[in-house]
Design an enzyme around this catalytic site. Sequence first.
Site, PDB file in Angstrom:
ATOM      1  N   GLN A  75      73.006  37.569  30.175  1.00 34.55           N
ATOM      2  CA  GLN A  75      73.891  38.589  29.604  1.00 34.55           C
ATOM      3  C   GLN A  75      73.456  40.002  30.019  1.00 34.55           C
ATOM      4  OE1 GLN A  75      76.768  38.621  27.924  1.00 34.55           O
ATOM      5  NE2 GLN A  75      76.971  36.393  28.170  1.00 34.55           N
ATOM      6  N   SER A  76      73.186  40.166  31.288  1.00 41.53           N
ATOM      7  CA  SER A  76      72.712  41.452  31.798  1.00 41.53           C
ATOM      8  C   SER A  76      73.817  42.509  31.796  1.00 41.53           C
ATOM      9  CB  SER A  76      72.187  41.263  33.228  1.00 41.53           C
ATOM     10  OG  SER A  76      71.982  42.511  33.857  1.00 41.53           O
ATOM     11  N   ASN A  77      73.580  43.613  31.078  1.00 35.28           N
ATOM     12  CA  ASN A  77      74.490  44.755  31.140  1.00 35.28           C
ATOM     13  C   ASN A  77      74.475  45.377  32.535  1.00 35.28           C
ATOM     14  OD1 ASN A  77      75.147  44.670  28.307  1.00 35.28           O
ATOM     15  ND2 ASN A  77      73.168  45.619  27.896  1.00 35.28           N
ATOM     16  N   ALA A  79      73.995  43.886  35.378  1.00 38.38           N
ATOM     17  CA  ALA A  79      74.784  43.076  36.308  1.00 38.38           C
ATOM     18  C   ALA A  79      76.262  43.412  36.178  1.00 38.38           C
ATOM     19  CB  ALA A  79      74.549  41.591  36.028  1.00 38.38           C
TER      20      ALA A  79
END
Length: 333
Positions: A75-77, A79
Amino acid sequence: MHLSRFPRVFLAHLPTPLERMDRLSDALGGPEIWIKRDDCTGMSSGGNKTRKLEFLMAEAQAEGADMVMTQGATQSNHARQTAAFAAKLGMGCHILLEDRTGYQDPDYTENGNVLLDHLHGSTTEVHPGGTDMPAAMERAAEAARAKGWRVYTIPGGGSNPTGALGYVNCALELLGQVNERGLVVDHLVTATGSSGTQAGLVAGFCALNAGIPVLGIGTRAPKERQEQMVYDLACRTAEKLGCAGVVTREDVVANTDYVGAGYGLPREDTLEAIRLFAELEGILLDPVYSGKGAAGLIDLCRKGHFKKGERVVFLHTGGSVGLFAYKGALARG
């Protein structure tokens, strides 16, 4: 600081608002709390990575890249915002995602940031927790180059001296805002993970002789490691700016008491912080970064670390898209 010397694409919605949080301040009964709204930077719902990516993507363009590649947690912001920049600039984007939590709920693996990664046209690949992600990304970049792509790789979180320039610029922006309003700021608090946000702020404030201490609330690494990462990057950023030596080890402080079981795993105080900001101020936090940063802020106010009469600025790093991946945790909380 002459930041115009560095390539930059101007896509962020700046300056971001600086707002007083009256209801939260009253509820905690301690310092006067303000919020720097870097959840409002634009580009796929905003967040702190937009500032970094203005400089990183400009560097990619200057090097002739037609694809950007980065890595992060599921859940990388970072990315999600990288994918948005690539879409806006007409570049390919490939993202390596590491499973750091073990969550298999479809809301976590397919919703939230992952949904937007794909909506922006990025391709993704998933790796198990503990993978050497920089090495995996270099292998993926070499494979893409063999197919003819001109690949520019971005470290996790966009945290290198180029990316940290975004938060040098934020320090300059914030100082202008408080000077215009005649506000004396006693502390700045923000979540700290890959270190670029805190390092850029520290380098910027030190170079400006602002006298505003920055407290990073850790989201993953132990205190000693977190502080060393921030210090090393702040020093390299200051060197890039042409003011090597302005950052001292004493300028870098992180509190890692609110990490809990690990990265991406919200504690009860994380969930309480999310509720308080939502119910008292109408502001959405995320369960990974800003929620833990706010939990630290709230607890330190309650303990008297930040005192009545002081003014504290909380820098909101964004990430509310991630709430949709944590429906179960939020319901339990």
